[in-house]
Design a protein around this motif. Structure first.
Motif, PDB file in Angstrom:
ATOM      1  N   ARG A 395       0.809  -1.235   0.000  1.00  0.00           N
ATOM      2  CA  ARG A 395       0.000   0.000   0.000  1.00  0.00           C
ATOM      3  C   ARG A 395       0.836   1.275   0.000  1.00  0.00           C
ATOM      4  NH1 ARG A 395      -5.535  -0.908  -0.924  1.00  0.00           N
ATOM      5  NH2 ARG A 395      -6.134  -2.804   0.129  1.00  0.00           N
ATOM      6  N   LYS A 396       2.175   1.100  -0.040  1.00  0.00           N
ATOM      7  CA  LYS A 396       3.084   2.257  -0.058  1.00  0.00           C
ATOM      8  C   LYS A 396       2.837   3.183   1.135  1.00  0.00           C
ATOM      9  CE  LYS A 396       6.355   4.448  -2.297  1.00  0.00           C
ATOM     10  NZ  LYS A 396       7.714   4.018  -2.032  1.00  0.00           N
ATOM     11  N   VAL A 397       2.836   2.571   2.318  1.00  0.00           N
ATOM     12  CA  VAL A 397       2.647   3.382   3.522  1.00  0.00           C
ATOM     13  C   VAL A 397       3.850   3.318   4.463  1.00  0.00           C
ATOM     14  CG1 VAL A 397       0.122   3.353   3.577  1.00  0.00           C
ATOM     15  CG2 VAL A 397       1.382   1.443   4.598  1.00  0.00           C
ATOM     16  N   CYS A 398       4.841   2.464   4.120  1.00  0.00           N
ATOM     17  CA  CYS A 398       5.972   2.241   5.034  1.00  0.00           C
ATOM     18  C   CYS A 398       7.234   2.856   4.432  1.00  0.00           C
ATOM     19  CB  CYS A 398       6.153   0.735   5.231  1.00  0.00           C
ATOM     20  SG  CYS A 398       7.602   0.315   6.186  1.00  0.00           S
ATOM     21  N   ASP A 399       7.912   3.732   5.204  1.00  0.00           N
ATOM     22  CA  ASP A 399       9.139   4.289   4.641  1.00  0.00           C
ATOM     23  C   ASP A 399      10.392   3.762   5.338  1.00  0.00           C
ATOM     24  OD1 ASP A 399       8.745   5.668   6.921  1.00  0.00           O
ATOM     25  OD2 ASP A 399       8.293   7.600   5.970  1.00  0.00           O
ATOM     26  N   LEU A 400      10.293   2.615   5.996  1.00  0.00           N
ATOM     27  CA  LEU A 400      11.495   2.025   6.599  1.00  0.00           C
ATOM     28  C   LEU A 400      12.454   1.615   5.476  1.00  0.00           C
ATOM     29  CD1 LEU A 400       9.896  -0.315   9.317  1.00  0.00           C
ATOM     30  CD2 LEU A 400      11.099   1.847   9.708  1.00  0.00           C
ATOM     31  N   PRO A 401      13.757   1.836   5.650  1.00  0.00           N
ATOM     32  CA  PRO A 401      14.703   1.469   4.592  1.00  0.00           C
ATOM     33  C   PRO A 401      14.646  -0.024   4.274  1.00  0.00           C
ATOM     34  CG  PRO A 401      15.851   2.391   6.544  1.00  0.00           C
ATOM     35  CD  PRO A 401      14.395   2.422   6.835  1.00  0.00           C
TER      36      PRO A 401
END
Ligand code: SAJ
Length: 406
Positions: A395-401
């Motif tokens: 869902r493109k909600v996580c910006d963890l590397p």
């Protein structure tokens, strides 16, 4: 007085909204438990602002019962599923509600159908019931179709602000029903004929399904050649005449994944784009499953039971699991006879599937690969807890590397 028949996701908020804007409303549902819950002062599902609206409607005197009322206006808001094989609408709940209304309604009453129906259903399924009962449409009973348009997650706001369509045989009756909706609706209300109203509703949801399918197809193309679909859509959408929706793990809910099939069922030779779009959307859970296998291989995970699906509802911030992509994914995984995946959704307290957790920490302890299936606010605000896990974010909600996307 208005008798709202069917107190589900649409009927209940509509009844509450009318009641809290000065209309006398009685809500009727054949489900005794549901009526008992409402009469005990509790709502039956979660929705922003619904509890406050419920309290205001109670103060205004709304009543809930299993009985159909003797009154001059009925609004029917019952489910309209489709037959999985023929793809045609199954109007059995609408037909049965209409039959029950006819048993009690006085001459001259107005019957409004809010349920989404495929174009022609009012002619094919509703009018014959009235005629068989010996009643004359336009004299003994007036027919109206007023399809709902509100989006789960923001229903109360959209009830107040969305534009609406009202289809009626007789424009004067259309205007009368428009006044009832105008008691609360601040949007534009267009009065038209019944078939146009039927068609516009189905077309709106089909437009969204086709647009999502386009985004999903782009995701597959971009995955094939390592391009960033999200960046590409973001840049394309800067064009003043382009507005592409977001790819995802599939399309769920009771509207976008259902209504376009009505058109395919009725016009099989004329619906190639729609048919292919629905197939693309339906293929997404399997696509995510393949992505899971790819990542497992890359990361050396051999045990599927170390994979967890984070999110079970059909979309963010609702507690509705109907046709949810997570359920679709579990179903296609079962076909592969694979080991069960683990599941957790902070908004679902009831046990719906096997290997479902009720606690995030316990769920995370038991999985190595976390697949974000839904972008609930609660999931977004707990993203730190996923540090150290392998994450596939659909869902493109996580910006963890290091997060994988579809
Ligand atoms: N989805 C995507 N990508 C997107 C948008 C949605 O994959 O960019 C997915 C969602 O995650 C979900 C499914 O599509 O699984 C459907 O969600 P949704 O938010 O698009 O729509 P619904 O089904 O909750 O509500 C729709 C709305 N219709 C339109 O926006 C044209 C709503 O206004 C209707 O009232 C409702 O259907 C209905 O009852 O018919």
């Amino acid at each position: 007085m208005i008798n709202v028949i069917g107190l589900g996701y649409i009927g209940l908020p509509t009844a509450l909204m009318m009641a809290s804007h000065g209309v006398e409303v009685v809500g009727t549902d054949y489900n005794q438990q549901l009526v008992a819950t409402l009469n005990a002062g509790k709502t039956t599902f979660k929705e922003n602002g619904l509890d406050e609206l419920f309290q205001s409607a109670l103060r205004a005197g709304i009543r809930f019962t299993n009985q159909y009322q003797v009154t001059d206006t009925y609004i029917v808001s019952v489910p309209t599923p489709y037959d999985k094989f023929s793809k045609k609408i199954d109007a059995c709940y609408v037909s049965s509600a209409v039959r029950d209304v006819l048993k009690v309604c006085p001459k001259g009453a107005t019957l409004v159908i809010e349920s989404t129906v495929s174009p022609g259903t009012m002619d094919k399924a509703v009018r014959p019931i009235i005629e068989e009962a010996g009643l004359k449409i336009g004299e003994d009973i007036h027919l109206v179709h007023a399809p709902e348009r509100i989006i789960p997650g923001n229903m109360v706001f959209e009830l107040l602000h969305n534009n609406r369509t009202i289809g009626a045989d007789d424009p004067a009756i259309g205007e009368k029903v428009k006044q009832a909706y105008a008691s609360f609706c601040q949007g534009k209300i267009v009065v038209t004929d019944i078939q146009t109203a039927e068609m516009t509703k189905v077309v709106e949801n089909t437009f969204r399904a086709v647009n999502i399918a386009f985004a999903n197809e782009l995701a597959k193309i971009c995955r094939h050649d390592g391009m960033d679909v999200y960046k590409i859509i973001e840049i394309c959408n800067l064009h003043p005449r382009v507005n592409i929706l977001q790819p995802g793990p599939g399309v769920g809910g009771h509207c976008i994944s259902v209504d376009p099939w009505f058109l395919v069922g009725d016009y099989p030779a004329l619906t190639k784009v729609i048919w292919e779009s629905m197939k693309v959307n339906d293929s997404m859970p399997e696509f995510v499953l393949e992505r899971i296998y790819e990542i497992m291989k890359e990361k050396g995970i051999t045990d599927l039971s170390r994979v967890g699906l984070y999110g079970l509802t059909y979309k963010e911030n609702v507690d509705d699991v109907r046709e949810s992509p997570t359920l679709q994914l579990l179903e296609c995984q079962e076909k592969h006879l694979a080991e069960p995946l683990k599941v957790y959704d902070p908004l679902i307290k009831k046990e719906i599937v096997k290997h479902q957790y009720q606690n995030l920490d316990a769920f995370l302890q038991d999985v190595d690969l976390v697949v974000i299936m839904v972008g609930h606010d609660e999931i977004k605000s707990n993203m730190d807890k996923l540090k150290g896990k392998i994450v596939l974010d659909t869902r493109k909600v996580c910006d963890l590397p290091g997060t994988y996307t579809i």
